[in-house]
Design a protein around this motif. Structure first.
Motif, PDB file in Angstrom:
ATOM      1  N   THR A 178      37.099  37.858  35.395  1.00 42.12           N
ATOM      2  CA  THR A 178      38.012  37.671  34.261  1.00 42.12           C
ATOM      3  C   THR A 178      38.113  38.321  33.248  1.00 42.12           C
ATOM      4  OG1 THR A 178      38.661  35.405  35.342  1.00 42.12           O
ATOM      5  CG2 THR A 178      39.688  35.988  33.174  1.00 42.12           C
ATOM      6  N   ALA A 183      46.761  36.422  27.259  1.00 44.89           N
ATOM      7  CA  ALA A 183      46.939  36.868  28.732  1.00 44.89           C
ATOM      8  C   ALA A 183      45.568  36.778  29.200  1.00 44.89           C
ATOM      9  CB  ALA A 183      47.668  38.062  28.921  1.00 44.89           C
ATOM     10  N   LEU A 240      43.524  38.396  32.792  1.00 43.16           N
ATOM     11  CA  LEU A 240      43.300  39.332  33.795  1.00 43.16           C
ATOM     12  C   LEU A 240      42.210  39.216  34.657  1.00 43.16           C
ATOM     13  CD1 LEU A 240      43.724  43.512  32.943  1.00 43.16           C
ATOM     14  CD2 LEU A 240      42.410  42.419  34.957  1.00 43.16           C
ATOM     15  N   LEU A 271      47.545  39.060  36.862  1.00 44.65           N
ATOM     16  CA  LEU A 271      47.569  39.154  35.280  1.00 44.65           C
ATOM     17  C   LEU A 271      48.483  38.122  34.807  1.00 44.65           C
ATOM     18  CD1 LEU A 271      47.179  40.458  32.628  1.00 44.65           C
ATOM     19  CD2 LEU A 271      49.303  42.063  33.389  1.00 44.65           C
ATOM     20  N   TYR A 322      50.504  35.766  31.719  1.00 41.47           N
ATOM     21  CA  TYR A 322      50.875  35.941  30.284  1.00 41.47           C
ATOM     22  C   TYR A 322      50.683  34.373  29.956  1.00 41.47           C
ATOM     23  CZ  TYR A 322      51.958  40.799  31.489  1.00 41.47           C
ATOM     24  OH  TYR A 322      52.036  42.068  32.079  1.00 41.47           O
ATOM     25  N   PHE A 370      49.940  45.554  31.372  1.00 39.85           N
ATOM     26  CA  PHE A 370      49.916  45.831  32.818  1.00 39.85           C
ATOM     27  C   PHE A 370      49.046  47.155  33.108  1.00 39.85           C
ATOM     28  CE2 PHE A 370      52.071  47.962  36.165  1.00 39.85           C
ATOM     29  CZ  PHE A 370      51.984  47.253  37.242  1.00 39.85           C
ATOM     30  N   VAL A 420      45.081  46.839  33.695  1.00 37.07           N
ATOM     31  CA  VAL A 420      45.005  46.396  34.959  1.00 37.07           C
ATOM     32  C   VAL A 420      44.128  47.675  35.863  1.00 37.07           C
ATOM     33  CG1 VAL A 420      45.166  45.239  37.047  1.00 37.07           C
ATOM     34  CG2 VAL A 420      46.584  44.369  35.004  1.00 37.07           C
TER      35      VAL A 420
END
Length: 250
Positions: free
Chosen positions: A182, A197, A199, A218, A220, A233, A236
């Motif tokens: 993460t 957020a 990821l 992902l 938020y 985004f 990522v």
């Protein structure tokens, strides 16, 4: 034989009436009509398709992605545009363009990553990675840049005026087996109470071992604007290529 781009286009749902993307306007701000589904979800799931020929032949092929919401509904389809020789010779360090289209086959996002050395042995002799985010394609809205660090990976997210929007921080160990990895996204400089957020790169078993395909999510946590959602985004895929693409690593 159909090209990779032709295959992608043919895989999309048949389009009806096309919508039109608009960039920033003085009156209405950012109005991404082609991304209306993105404004309705706080969870994006990124699934990279497993290419059987790539696994069997060891030949790096164009990456393809499915982007879904929390309920598993596809909202975007992505594919890589690049040079075949670069994929084979440079592997995960290659420069590339990723294009994403909506369910009406309209291109709505493009991500641009220049060719740069990915080693981190010396800050002065290496160019760290970055990804430019365009939406609609051809209209830049932000940039994600890797920041040199001797421990945990760090990335900064900038707007068009080079203002720092977010800081992305991962764990020192990003090659954990049999578990998720993460990265946390913080508003501005790194502050735990300002996390916006998460990821996560998910463990996918055999697919992870051979490095042929990766899955991300992902989430938020805070309600942020569409531009900021899109820029995060883009991070990522920059993080995915930096740490989780195993073909021909530097």
């Amino acid at each position: 034989m159909m090209s990779a781009v032709d295959q992608v286009i043919s895989a999309q749902p048949e389009s009806g009436e096309k919508t039109t993307l608009t960039a920033d306007t003085d009156a209405g701000g950012y109005q991404p009509l082609g991304l209306k589904d993105l404004t309705k979800t706080n969870v994006l799931r990124v699934h990279q398709y497993l290419d059987v020929l790539e696994v069997l032949l060891g030949w790096e092929r164009s990456n393809r992605y499915q982007i879904c919401d929390a309920d598993g509904k596809q909202i975007l389809y992505g594919y890589e545009v690049g040079v075949c020789l670069a994929r084979k010779v440079l592997g995960s360090s290659r420069g590339l363009v990723l294009k994403f289209s909506d369910n009406e086959s309209q291109d709505v996002i493009s991500l641009h990553r220049p060719l740069r050395c990915s080693t981190r042995c010396c800050w002065m002799c290496c160019h760290l990675q970055e990804m430019a985010i365009h939406s609609p394609p051809g209209t830049p809205i932000g940039t994600v840049r890797e920041i040199w660090s001797c421990g945990a990976p760090v990335y900064n997210v900038y707007n068009l005026k080079e203002g720092l929007l977010y800081t992305i921080v991962g764990d020192c160990c990003h090659c954990r087996a049999c578990g998720d990895v993460t990265f946390h996204v913080y508003e501005g400089p790194r502050e735990k109470e300002d996390k916006v957020a998460d990821l996560s790169k998910h463990w996918t078993g055999c697919r992870d071992i051979i490095g042929a395909a990766n899955d991300f999510s992902l989430t938020y946590i805070k309600d942020i604007g569409v531009k900021d959602k899109l820029t995060i985004f883009g991070a990522v895929f920059l993080i995915g290529f930096n740490y989780f693409e195993k073909h021909c690593r530097c």
